[in-house]
Design a protein around this motif. Structure first.
Motif, PDB file in Angstrom:
ATOM      1  N   ASP A  72      16.721  46.236  86.540  1.00  0.00           N
ATOM      2  CA  ASP A  72      16.652  46.291  87.997  1.00  0.00           C
ATOM      3  C   ASP A  72      15.196  46.077  88.403  1.00  0.00           C
ATOM      4  O   ASP A  72      14.341  45.800  87.550  1.00  0.00           O
ATOM      5  N   CYS A  73      14.895  46.204  89.684  1.00  0.00           N
ATOM      6  CA  CYS A  73      13.547  45.869  90.167  1.00  0.00           C
ATOM      7  C   CYS A  73      12.462  46.822  89.653  1.00  0.00           C
ATOM      8  O   CYS A  73      11.282  46.488  89.693  1.00  0.00           O
ATOM      9  N   TYR A  74      12.842  47.994  89.136  1.00  0.00           N
ATOM     10  CA  TYR A  74      11.846  48.904  88.557  1.00  0.00           C
ATOM     11  C   TYR A  74      11.631  48.632  87.069  1.00  0.00           C
ATOM     12  O   TYR A  74      10.594  48.967  86.516  1.00  0.00           O
ATOM     13  N   GLY A  75      12.612  48.055  86.415  1.00  0.00           N
ATOM     14  CA  GLY A  75      12.458  47.679  85.007  1.00  0.00           C
ATOM     15  C   GLY A  75      12.512  48.838  84.028  1.00  0.00           C
ATOM     16  O   GLY A  75      11.844  48.799  83.001  1.00  0.00           O
ATOM     17  N   VAL A  76      13.235  49.895  84.348  1.00  0.00           N
ATOM     18  CA  VAL A  76      13.438  51.099  83.535  1.00  0.00           C
ATOM     19  C   VAL A  76      12.166  51.924  83.396  1.00  0.00           C
ATOM     20  O   VAL A  76      12.152  53.104  83.671  1.00  0.00           O
ATOM     21  N   SER A  77      11.072  51.294  82.957  1.00  0.00           N
ATOM     22  CA  SER A  77       9.830  52.031  82.710  1.00  0.00           C
ATOM     23  C   SER A  77       8.708  51.599  83.640  1.00  0.00           C
ATOM     24  O   SER A  77       7.590  52.070  83.516  1.00  0.00           O
ATOM     25  N   GLY A  78       9.010  50.673  84.539  1.00  0.00           N
ATOM     26  CA  GLY A  78       7.974  50.146  85.423  1.00  0.00           C
ATOM     27  C   GLY A  78       7.144  49.050  84.780  1.00  0.00           C
ATOM     28  O   GLY A  78       6.193  48.563  85.387  1.00  0.00           O
ATOM     29  N   HIS A  79       7.496  48.630  83.573  1.00  0.00           N
ATOM     30  CA  HIS A  79       6.741  47.579  82.871  1.00  0.00           C
ATOM     31  C   HIS A  79       6.781  46.293  83.692  1.00  0.00           C
ATOM     32  O   HIS A  79       7.844  45.841  84.105  1.00  0.00           O
ATOM     33  N   GLN A  80       5.618  45.722  83.925  1.00  0.00           N
ATOM     34  CA  GLN A  80       5.507  44.527  84.775  1.00  0.00           C
ATOM     35  C   GLN A  80       6.410  43.396  84.297  1.00  0.00           C
ATOM     36  O   GLN A  80       7.080  42.745  85.089  1.00  0.00           O
ATOM     37  N   ASN A  81       6.447  43.137  82.995  1.00  0.00           N
ATOM     38  CA  ASN A  81       7.253  42.034  82.482  1.00  0.00           C
ATOM     39  C   ASN A  81       8.744  42.286  82.675  1.00  0.00           C
ATOM     40  O   ASN A  81       9.498  41.348  82.949  1.00  0.00           O
ATOM     41  N   HIS A  82       9.187  43.535  82.564  1.00  0.00           N
ATOM     42  CA  HIS A  82      10.593  43.861  82.818  1.00  0.00           C
ATOM     43  C   HIS A  82      10.940  43.568  84.276  1.00  0.00           C
ATOM     44  O   HIS A  82      11.997  43.006  84.581  1.00  0.00           O
ATOM     45  N   ARG A  83      10.040  43.950  85.166  1.00  0.00           N
ATOM     46  CA  ARG A  83      10.266  43.707  86.598  1.00  0.00           C
ATOM     47  C   ARG A  83      10.259  42.206  86.895  1.00  0.00           C
ATOM     48  O   ARG A  83      11.045  41.727  87.713  1.00  0.00           O
ATOM     49  N   ASP A  84       9.380  41.471  86.225  1.00  0.00           N
ATOM     50  CA  ASP A  84       9.326  40.025  86.415  1.00  0.00           C
ATOM     51  C   ASP A  84      10.634  39.364  85.992  1.00  0.00           C
ATOM     52  O   ASP A  84      11.100  38.423  86.647  1.00  0.00           O
ATOM     53  N   VAL A  85      11.213  39.832  84.885  1.00  0.00           N
ATOM     54  CA  VAL A  85      12.496  39.277  84.433  1.00  0.00           C
ATOM     55  C   VAL A  85      13.556  39.482  85.511  1.00  0.00           C
ATOM     56  O   VAL A  85      14.310  38.564  85.844  1.00  0.00           O
ATOM     57  N   HIS A  86      13.592  40.662  86.088  1.00  0.00           N
ATOM     58  CA  HIS A  86      14.537  40.929  87.187  1.00  0.00           C
ATOM     59  C   HIS A  86      14.342  39.925  88.320  1.00  0.00           C
ATOM     60  O   HIS A  86      15.301  39.321  88.799  1.00  0.00           O
ATOM     61  N   HIS A  87      13.101  39.728  88.730  1.00  0.00           N
ATOM     62  CA  HIS A  87      12.823  38.820  89.843  1.00  0.00           C
ATOM     63  C   HIS A  87      13.120  37.365  89.471  1.00  0.00           C
ATOM     64  O   HIS A  87      13.576  36.587  90.313  1.00  0.00           O
ATOM     65  N   GLY A  88      12.897  37.006  88.213  1.00  0.00           N
ATOM     66  CA  GLY A  88      13.250  35.658  87.757  1.00  0.00           C
ATOM     67  C   GLY A  88      14.752  35.428  87.796  1.00  0.00           C
ATOM     68  O   GLY A  88      15.219  34.358  88.215  1.00  0.00           O
ATOM     69  N   ILE A  89      15.522  36.424  87.395  1.00  0.00           N
ATOM     70  CA  ILE A  89      16.994  36.330  87.463  1.00  0.00           C
ATOM     71  C   ILE A  89      17.428  36.229  88.923  1.00  0.00           C
ATOM     72  O   ILE A  89      18.303  35.425  89.263  1.00  0.00           O
ATOM     73  N   GLN A  90      16.816  37.023  89.786  1.00  0.00           N
ATOM     74  CA  GLN A  90      17.139  36.955  91.224  1.00  0.00           C
ATOM     75  C   GLN A  90      16.862  35.547  91.760  1.00  0.00           C
ATOM     76  O   GLN A  90      17.674  34.992  92.503  1.00  0.00           O
ATOM     77  N   THR A  91      15.728  34.988  91.386  1.00  0.00           N
ATOM     78  CA  THR A  91      15.387  33.630  91.821  1.00  0.00           C
ATOM     79  C   THR A  91      16.439  32.647  91.328  1.00  0.00           C
ATOM     80  O   THR A  91      16.920  31.794  92.087  1.00  0.00           O
ATOM     81  N   PHE A  92      16.795  32.743  90.053  1.00  0.00           N
ATOM     82  CA  PHE A  92      17.828  31.866  89.493  1.00  0.00           C
ATOM     83  C   PHE A  92      19.131  31.995  90.283  1.00  0.00           C
ATOM     84  O   PHE A  92      19.746  30.983  90.644  1.00  0.00           O
ATOM     85  N   LEU A  93      19.561  33.215  90.554  1.00  0.00           N
ATOM     86  CA  LEU A  93      20.831  33.426  91.255  1.00  0.00           C
ATOM     87  C   LEU A  93      20.796  32.846  92.669  1.00  0.00           C
ATOM     88  O   LEU A  93      21.786  32.291  93.141  1.00  0.00           O
ATOM     89  N   HIS A  94      19.666  32.965  93.346  1.00  0.00           N
ATOM     90  CA  HIS A  94      19.532  32.406  94.697  1.00  0.00           C
ATOM     91  C   HIS A  94      19.543  30.879  94.677  1.00  0.00           C
ATOM     92  O   HIS A  94      19.982  30.251  95.626  1.00  0.00           O
ATOM     93  N   GLU A  95      19.050  30.299  93.588  1.00  0.00           N
ATOM     94  CA  GLU A  95      18.989  28.842  93.485  1.00  0.00           C
ATOM     95  C   GLU A  95      20.259  28.223  92.904  1.00  0.00           C
ATOM     96  O   GLU A  95      20.392  27.003  92.910  1.00  0.00           O
ATOM     97  N   THR A  96      21.151  29.050  92.400  1.00  0.00           N
ATOM     98  CA  THR A  96      22.370  28.548  91.760  1.00  0.00           C
ATOM     99  C   THR A  96      23.446  28.365  92.819  1.00  0.00           C
ATOM    100  O   THR A  96      23.929  29.346  93.384  1.00  0.00           O
TER     101      THR A  96
END
Length: 182
Positions: A72-96
């Motif tokens: 999710d947007c917090y990435g379980v532990s707040g890790h920046q890369n985890h949060r980035d993956v969430h936002h990348g998936i969101q971007t993909f879903l919006h563009e699909t």
């Protein structure tokens, strides 16, 4: 999405991931580890949402994937890369344009719940009962020892506090997924 090379142990961590997957009966042909120069591990490395979306798009097309599970947007532990993956998936879903992909996110829990171990099963079941089954689901791990053994394959990271985390973390026992509606 990366080798986890923040401390120069990327090759070791790749091997450890393959070993952890093998302990869970996941074959190496089902595992893909990227080492993209713009997706390097680290709390201070921000990953491009559009690059992540493009990578996800290519993987979905090449492997006929129809279900995604991400942070999710917090990435379980707040890790920046985890949060980035969430936002990348969101971007993909919006563009699909077509909705042939079902996407779910792992719900991050509070610090108190995170370290409540199997007690959180009851809280998670209660939480998910308030939502329609198509929007939220509760996954209970019937074999938490397997999770511990899989994590133990990550010897380069298997230090005392991670052992405690895996033993007492609610994520070892139960995970709540929420459907991503775009």
């Amino acid at each position: 999405m990366s080798t986890g090379n923040a401390d120069g142990k990327g090759d070791t961590r790749k091997e450890e991931l393959y070993q952890a997957c093998a302990s869970l009966k996941v074959g190496p042909e089902q595992v893909k580890i990227l080492d993209h120069p713009d997706l390097q591990d680290g709390f201070n490395h921000i990953w491009s949402q559009s690059l992540l979306a493009e990578i996800v798009k290519k993987e979905i097309a090449s492997r006929a994937i129809d279900l995604l599970i991400t942070f999710d947007c917090y990435g379980v532990s707040g890790h920046q890369n985890h949060r980035d993956v969430h936002h990348g998936i969101q971007t993909f879903l919006h563009e699909t344009p077509q909705r042939s992909i079902e996407a779910w996110e792992l719900v991050s829990v509070s610090m108190l719940r995170k370290y409540s171990g199997p007690v959180d099963i009851w809280l998670s079941l209660l939480l998910t009962s308030c939502y329609p089954r198509q929007q939220m689901c509760c996954l209970i791990n019937g074999h938490p020892r397997k999770s511990f053994l899989a994590m133990a394959q990550h010897q380069s990271q298997w230090i005392w506090f991670r052992k405690l985390f895996v033993s007492f973390s609610s994520y070892t026992y139960v995970n709540v997924l929420k459907k991503i509606n775009v």
